[in-house]
Design a protein around this motif. Structure first.
Motif, PDB file in Angstrom:
ATOM      1  N   GLY A 103      37.170   7.630   1.940  1.00  0.00           N
ATOM      2  CA  GLY A 103      37.944   7.596   3.176  1.00  0.00           C
ATOM      3  C   GLY A 103      37.916   6.245   3.864  1.00  0.00           C
ATOM      4  O   GLY A 103      37.738   5.203   3.216  1.00  0.00           O
ATOM      5  N   PRO A 104      38.063   6.232   5.187  1.00  0.00           N
ATOM      6  CA  PRO A 104      38.170   4.975   5.946  1.00  0.00           C
ATOM      7  C   PRO A 104      36.951   4.058   5.820  1.00  0.00           C
ATOM      8  O   PRO A 104      37.057   2.858   6.046  1.00  0.00           O
ATOM      9  N   SER A 105      35.805   4.611   5.444  1.00  0.00           N
ATOM     10  CA  SER A 105      34.583   3.799   5.381  1.00  0.00           C
ATOM     11  C   SER A 105      34.347   3.172   4.007  1.00  0.00           C
ATOM     12  O   SER A 105      33.256   2.639   3.753  1.00  0.00           O
ATOM     13  N   TRP A 106      35.348   3.199   3.129  1.00  0.00           N
ATOM     14  CA  TRP A 106      35.117   2.752   1.760  1.00  0.00           C
ATOM     15  C   TRP A 106      34.678   1.287   1.660  1.00  0.00           C
ATOM     16  O   TRP A 106      33.850   0.930   0.834  1.00  0.00           O
ATOM     17  N   LYS A 107      35.197   0.427   2.535  1.00  0.00           N
ATOM     18  CA  LYS A 107      34.805  -0.986   2.470  1.00  0.00           C
ATOM     19  C   LYS A 107      33.342  -1.174   2.804  1.00  0.00           C
ATOM     20  O   LYS A 107      32.618  -1.919   2.130  1.00  0.00           O
ATOM     21  N   GLU A 108      32.894  -0.504   3.858  1.00  0.00           N
ATOM     22  CA  GLU A 108      31.498  -0.637   4.269  1.00  0.00           C
ATOM     23  C   GLU A 108      30.552  -0.053   3.215  1.00  0.00           C
ATOM     24  O   GLU A 108      29.482  -0.601   2.950  1.00  0.00           O
ATOM     25  N   GLU A 109      30.967   1.053   2.619  1.00  0.00           N
ATOM     26  CA  GLU A 109      30.109   1.730   1.652  1.00  0.00           C
ATOM     27  C   GLU A 109      30.103   1.063   0.285  1.00  0.00           C
ATOM     28  O   GLU A 109      29.055   1.010  -0.379  1.00  0.00           O
ATOM     29  N   GLU A 112      30.408  -4.045   0.796  1.00  0.00           N
ATOM     30  CA  GLU A 112      29.435  -4.906   1.473  1.00  0.00           C
ATOM     31  C   GLU A 112      28.254  -5.217   0.547  1.00  0.00           C
ATOM     32  O   GLU A 112      27.850  -4.386  -0.268  1.00  0.00           O
ATOM     33  N   LYS A 113      27.695  -6.399   0.706  1.00  0.00           N
ATOM     34  CA  LYS A 113      26.615  -6.812  -0.200  1.00  0.00           C
ATOM     35  C   LYS A 113      25.265  -6.999   0.477  1.00  0.00           C
ATOM     36  O   LYS A 113      24.273  -7.325  -0.188  1.00  0.00           O
ATOM     37  N   HIS A 114      25.192  -6.798   1.786  1.00  0.00           N
ATOM     38  CA  HIS A 114      23.941  -7.041   2.495  1.00  0.00           C
ATOM     39  C   HIS A 114      23.129  -5.758   2.656  1.00  0.00           C
ATOM     40  O   HIS A 114      23.674  -4.690   2.928  1.00  0.00           O
ATOM     41  N   LEU A 115      21.824  -5.896   2.513  1.00  0.00           N
ATOM     42  CA  LEU A 115      20.927  -4.777   2.768  1.00  0.00           C
ATOM     43  C   LEU A 115      20.785  -4.572   4.275  1.00  0.00           C
ATOM     44  O   LEU A 115      20.824  -5.531   5.044  1.00  0.00           O
ATOM     45  N   GLU A 150      32.338  -8.673  -4.257  1.00  0.00           N
ATOM     46  CA  GLU A 150      31.278  -9.166  -3.376  1.00  0.00           C
ATOM     47  C   GLU A 150      29.905  -8.643  -3.786  1.00  0.00           C
ATOM     48  O   GLU A 150      28.923  -9.361  -3.823  1.00  0.00           O
ATOM     49  N   CYS A 151      29.844  -7.355  -4.062  1.00  0.00           N
ATOM     50  CA  CYS A 151      28.581  -6.725  -4.462  1.00  0.00           C
ATOM     51  C   CYS A 151      28.735  -6.241  -5.893  1.00  0.00           C
ATOM     52  O   CYS A 151      29.415  -5.243  -6.157  1.00  0.00           O
ATOM     53  N   VAL A 174      23.021  -2.334  -4.133  1.00  0.00           N
ATOM     54  CA  VAL A 174      23.890  -1.863  -5.213  1.00  0.00           C
ATOM     55  C   VAL A 174      24.760  -0.742  -4.662  1.00  0.00           C
ATOM     56  O   VAL A 174      24.237   0.245  -4.147  1.00  0.00           O
ATOM     57  N   ASN A 175      26.060  -0.897  -4.762  1.00  0.00           N
ATOM     58  CA  ASN A 175      26.978   0.144  -4.292  1.00  0.00           C
ATOM     59  C   ASN A 175      27.458   1.045  -5.423  1.00  0.00           C
ATOM     60  O   ASN A 175      27.661   2.239  -5.232  1.00  0.00           O
ATOM     61  N   ILE A 176      27.666   0.433  -6.571  1.00  0.00           N
ATOM     62  CA  ILE A 176      28.186   1.162  -7.734  1.00  0.00           C
ATOM     63  C   ILE A 176      27.333   0.830  -8.950  1.00  0.00           C
ATOM     64  O   ILE A 176      27.029  -0.339  -9.211  1.00  0.00           O
TER      65      ILE A 176
END
Length: 264
Positions: A103-109, A112-115, A150-151, A174-176
């Motif tokens: 949903g709308p939060s996909w970019k943040e989830e 993003e590359k920062h802990l 980015e990540c 790590v996001n994915i």
């Protein structure tokens, strides 16, 4: 003579339009019938309910167990991330499916590359993709390039990659992550791969050239179910994890000709 020709032309002029219209109507009807037949026989993407039923059937038959009615009550269609918009399932569309799921939060989830202390643990992906081989894992990642610029994704398979290298990589955000069952389980076992953020696992069900898939390929199948039972099944029952079946719902080579037992 001229009179005879005139009569014949007159008859043709009266007959042809009717025949033409009749033929045109017949062709239209035939075309409509063919389209209806084509639509009726064309395979349609499986519903979320059918995908869930398929997965649970695979779980039971693959492990020689029967899920209790109490457990089944806690599992519903919301456990399924629907990736079957197209039966062809072009890899390039996988990223779009994943973005829609978050949903709308996909970019943040996912980008993003920062802990973030207390929020984003190192080595804990939001999405885990499980395939039969390193080659297939890499192929699926092509559809996620827009999300991993980015990540970078964590590649979790044994081919050309040492455990030590992967442990080092998993000390970052790590996001994915994408890999094979055996290596994924090993990294979880040694607490290098975390599950605190995991909300989606994508199971690649596409068959290989011999017709085997994640659920049917000997050894890999057993490794997958060992991983699933150890770390994912309880989370699925609790509603904290979604499954995405990416590929056709096929029962594989060794089940051909055998009658399946329906899920009760």
């Amino acid at each position: 003579m001229a009179s005879g020709k005139a009569k014949n032309l007159s008859k043709l002029s009266l007959r042809n339009p009717k025949n033409k219209d009749k033929a045109s109507n017949q062709n239209t009807q035939n075309s409509n019938n063919n389209n209806s037949l084509s639509n009726a026989t064309k395979p349609q993407p499986a519903s979320a309910s059918a995908q869930l039923s398929f997965f649970l059937d695979q779980f039971q038959s693959g492990n020689g167990i029967k899920i209790s009615s109490l457990e089944l009550e806690s599992v519903n269609d919301k456990c399924i991330l629907d990736l079957s918009e197209s039966l062809d399932q072009d890899v390039s569309l996988l990223g779009k499916h994943v973005m829609a799921a978050f949903g709308p939060s996909w970019k943040e989830e996912l980008c993003e590359k920062h802990l973030l202390d207390g929020k984003i643990d190192p080595g804990s992906p939001a999405i885990l993709i499980i395939s039969t081989s390193a080659l297939r894992s890499i192929e699926l990642l092509r559809g996620l390039r827009a999300l991993t610029k980015e990540c970078h994704v964590a590649k979790l398979f044994s081919k050309h990659m040492k455990v030590e290298e992967q442990v080092s990589l998993l000390k970052n955000r790590v996001n994915i992550a994408s890999g094979t069952p055996n290596r994924i389980k090993k990294l979880i076992d040694i607490e290098a791969l975390g599950l605190s953020r995991l909300s989606v696992i994508v199971l690649d069900t596409h068959p290989d050239v011999k017709g085997y898939s994640l659920f049917t390929l000997p050894q890999v199948r057993d490794e997958f179910w060992d991983l699933y039972k150890s770390y994912f099944h309880d989370r699925l029952l609790q509603g904290s994890l979604c499954l995405g079946l990416y590929g056709p719902l096929s029962y594989g080579n060794e089940l051909k000709g055998k009658k399946r037992s329906p899920i009760e």
